[in-house]
Design a protein around this motif. Structure first.
Motif, short mmCIF file in Angstrom:
data_model
loop_
_atom_site.label_atom_id
_atom_site.label_comp_id
_atom_site.label_asym_id
_atom_site.label_seq_id
_atom_site.Cartn_x
_atom_site.Cartn_y
_atom_site.Cartn_z
N GLY A 174 -15.99 -51.93 64.16
CA GLY A 174 -16.64 -50.84 63.43
C GLY A 174 -15.75 -50.06 62.51
N PRO A 175 -14.80 -49.24 63.04
CA PRO A 175 -14.08 -48.33 62.17
C PRO A 175 -13.40 -48.99 60.98
CG PRO A 175 -13.74 -47.70 64.44
CD PRO A 175 -14.52 -48.99 64.47
N TYR A 176 -12.76 -50.15 61.19
CA TYR A 176 -12.04 -50.76 60.07
C TYR A 176 -12.94 -51.60 59.16
CZ TYR A 176 -7.46 -48.86 60.71
OH TYR A 176 -6.40 -47.97 60.74
N GLN A 177 -14.21 -51.72 59.52
CA GLN A 177 -15.18 -52.28 58.58
C GLN A 177 -15.44 -51.26 57.47
OE1 GLN A 177 -16.53 -55.51 58.67
NE2 GLN A 177 -17.07 -54.85 56.59
N TRP A 178 -15.22 -49.98 57.77
CA TRP A 178 -15.42 -48.93 56.77
C TRP A 178 -14.46 -49.09 55.59
CZ3 TRP A 178 -18.25 -45.70 54.39
CH2 TRP A 178 -17.74 -44.62 53.69
N LEU A 179 -13.28 -49.66 55.82
CA LEU A 179 -12.29 -49.78 54.75
C LEU A 179 -12.80 -50.62 53.57
CD1 LEU A 179 -9.41 -48.85 54.07
CD2 LEU A 179 -8.56 -50.91 55.15
N PRO A 180 -13.24 -51.88 53.79
CA PRO A 180 -13.77 -52.63 52.66
C PRO A 180 -15.05 -52.03 52.10
CG PRO A 180 -14.02 -53.88 54.70
CD PRO A 180 -13.15 -52.71 55.01
N ASN A 181 -15.90 -51.50 52.97
CA ASN A 181 -17.16 -50.91 52.49
C ASN A 181 -16.91 -49.70 51.60
OD1 ASN A 181 -18.50 -52.86 53.89
ND2 ASN A 181 -19.22 -51.54 55.53
N SER A 182 -15.99 -48.84 52.02
CA SER A 182 -15.72 -47.63 51.24
C SER A 182 -15.11 -47.97 49.89
CB SER A 182 -14.80 -46.69 52.02
OG SER A 182 -13.52 -47.26 52.22
N LEU A 183 -14.30 -49.03 49.85
CA LEU A 183 -13.69 -49.43 48.59
C LEU A 183 -14.74 -49.96 47.62
CD1 LEU A 183 -11.23 -49.90 46.80
CD2 LEU A 183 -10.91 -52.11 47.94
N LYS A 184 -15.71 -50.72 48.13
CA LYS A 184 -16.76 -51.25 47.27
C LYS A 184 -17.60 -50.14 46.65
CE LYS A 184 -17.14 -55.61 49.72
NZ LYS A 184 -17.85 -56.32 50.80
N MET A 185 -17.82 -49.08 47.43
CA MET A 185 -18.64 -47.97 46.92
C MET A 185 -17.86 -47.04 45.99
SD MET A 185 -20.95 -46.78 50.18
CE MET A 185 -19.69 -46.80 51.45
N PHE A 186 -16.54 -47.11 46.03
CA PHE A 186 -15.69 -46.19 45.28
C PHE A 186 -15.60 -46.63 43.82
CE2 PHE A 186 -11.37 -44.32 44.40
CZ PHE A 186 -11.74 -43.00 44.60
N PRO A 187 -15.65 -45.67 42.88
CA PRO A 187 -15.59 -46.05 41.46
C PRO A 187 -14.27 -46.70 41.07
CG PRO A 187 -16.35 -43.77 41.74
CD PRO A 187 -15.85 -44.23 43.08
N HIS A 188 -14.31 -47.45 39.98
CA HIS A 188 -13.10 -48.07 39.43
C HIS A 188 -12.12 -46.97 39.01
CE1 HIS A 188 -10.56 -50.14 36.41
NE2 HIS A 188 -10.79 -51.22 37.15
N GLN A 189 -10.84 -47.31 39.01
CA GLN A 189 -9.80 -46.34 38.72
C GLN A 189 -9.96 -45.69 37.33
OE1 GLN A 189 -9.36 -49.28 40.21
NE2 GLN A 189 -7.75 -50.53 39.29
N SER A 190 -10.54 -46.41 36.37
CA SER A 190 -10.77 -45.82 35.05
C SER A 190 -11.82 -44.71 35.11
CB SER A 190 -11.19 -46.90 34.05
OG SER A 190 -12.41 -47.51 34.47
N VAL A 191 -12.80 -44.87 35.99
CA VAL A 191 -13.84 -43.85 36.17
C VAL A 191 -13.26 -42.60 36.83
CG1 VAL A 191 -16.08 -43.34 37.24
CG2 VAL A 191 -15.63 -45.62 36.30
N ILE A 192 -12.37 -42.80 37.81
CA ILE A 192 -11.71 -41.67 38.46
C ILE A 192 -10.87 -40.90 37.45
CG2 ILE A 192 -10.07 -40.98 40.26
CD1 ILE A 192 -12.75 -42.03 41.34
N LYS A 193 -10.20 -41.62 36.56
CA LYS A 193 -9.42 -40.96 35.50
C LYS A 193 -10.33 -40.08 34.65
CE LYS A 193 -6.99 -41.92 31.23
NZ LYS A 193 -7.75 -42.20 30.04
N ASP A 194 -11.51 -40.57 34.31
CA ASP A 194 -12.45 -39.77 33.52
C ASP A 194 -12.87 -38.52 34.28
OD1 ASP A 194 -12.35 -41.63 31.50
OD2 ASP A 194 -14.19 -42.66 32.09
N MET A 195 -13.03 -38.63 35.59
CA MET A 195 -13.39 -37.46 36.41
C MET A 195 -12.28 -36.40 36.36
SD MET A 195 -15.14 -38.99 39.86
CE MET A 195 -16.58 -40.06 39.81
N PHE A 196 -11.03 -36.84 36.39
CA PHE A 196 -9.90 -35.91 36.26
C PHE A 196 -10.04 -35.10 34.96
CE2 PHE A 196 -8.06 -37.66 39.91
CZ PHE A 196 -6.77 -37.19 40.15
N THR A 197 -10.37 -35.80 33.88
CA THR A 197 -10.54 -35.14 32.58
C THR A 197 -11.75 -34.21 32.59
OG1 THR A 197 -9.52 -37.03 31.46
CG2 THR A 197 -10.84 -35.54 30.11
#
Length: 238
Positions: free
Chosen positions: A191-214
């Motif tokens: 269970g708990p470590y299944q969250w790692l791949p799942n959370s990464l799939k739901m997380f935006p691409h690094q370019s989108v995170i950069k836009d959020m910073f701006t």
């Protein structure tokens, strides 16, 4: 894949980290092939924190990034580590007690979405491997910006999405299949470590995170991909 909104994600993540706190550091080092130490050092370097400074480590977990900040400050100044999970903070106390930085690092239980500090308090704010776990990514970045002084840095160290075709396929194969198995072996349950791949799939691409910073008002927002792009360090200036 599990979907969340607001409080339900917060409660789920709290449960995950409560259950893995006792093995979190060992498994981080194992699953990252010992790269996690290098990643933390690199992230702290981007803060430009100086001896005698004030640093905030949001969602500090077991305190490893807080310790790295204290080390970069030469043991002078103050690091505040904040986390909402009691078990992770208890582990952080153990880790910090093994270092020379006991008097430098203060741990506080609190919520990354509602930081209990006035505006313009810290010289930098960091968050390590936790931005993908918060209920509102942009809101968390905005809170970190709020509590940092003008000219200070907001820095995120987080899993990312590599783009090189063959490497990308191997990476997701590892994360989808091997990480949950190794995690189960490490903590003794599914269970708990299944969250790692799942959370990464739901997380935006690094370019989108950069836009959020701006978008939240940070200037010179940029990111650095490390170890083939499996993690990214985002940096913005208030």
């Amino acid at each position: 894949m599990q979907q969340f909104n607001g409080k339900s994600k917060e409660e789920f993540v709290h449960g995950v980290f409560s259950s893995i706190a006792h093995r979190y550091d060992l498994l981080n080092t194992t699953l990252s092939f010992n790269q996690d130490k290098y990643w933390r050092r690199y992230a702290v370097k981007q803060t430009n924190i100086k001896p005698g400074g004030m640093a905030l480590d949001v969602a500090c977990g077991t305190g490893m990034l807080s310790i790295e900040l204290a080390k970069a400050m030469g043991g002078r100044g103050k690091v505040v580590g904040l986390d909402f999970c009691e078990n992770m903070l208890a582990k952080a106390v153990e880790n910090i007690n093994k270092t020379p930085y006991v008097d430098v690092i203060e741990l506080i239980q609190g919520n990354a979405m509602d930081l209990p500090f006035p505006d313009d308090t810290f010289d930098c704010a960091t968050i390590g491997f936790a931005l993908r776990n918060v209920p509102n990514v942009k809101g968390c970045i905005a809170e970190m910006r709020r509590v940092v002084k003008p000219g200070g840095k907001v820095v995120s160290l987080e899993l990312a999405k590599p783009s090189a075709p063959i490497f990308k396929q191997l990476y997701y194969l590892y994360f989808d299949h091997l990480v949950p198995i190794l995690g189960k072996l490490g903590i003794g349950k599914d269970g708990p470590y299944q969250w790692l791949p799942n959370s990464l799939k739901m997380f935006p691409h690094q370019s989108v995170i950069k836009d959020m910073f701006t978008e939240v008002g940070l200037t010179d927002a940029t990111y650095y991909e490390l170890t083939g792009g499996i993690v990214a360090v985002h940096v913005g200036t208030k």
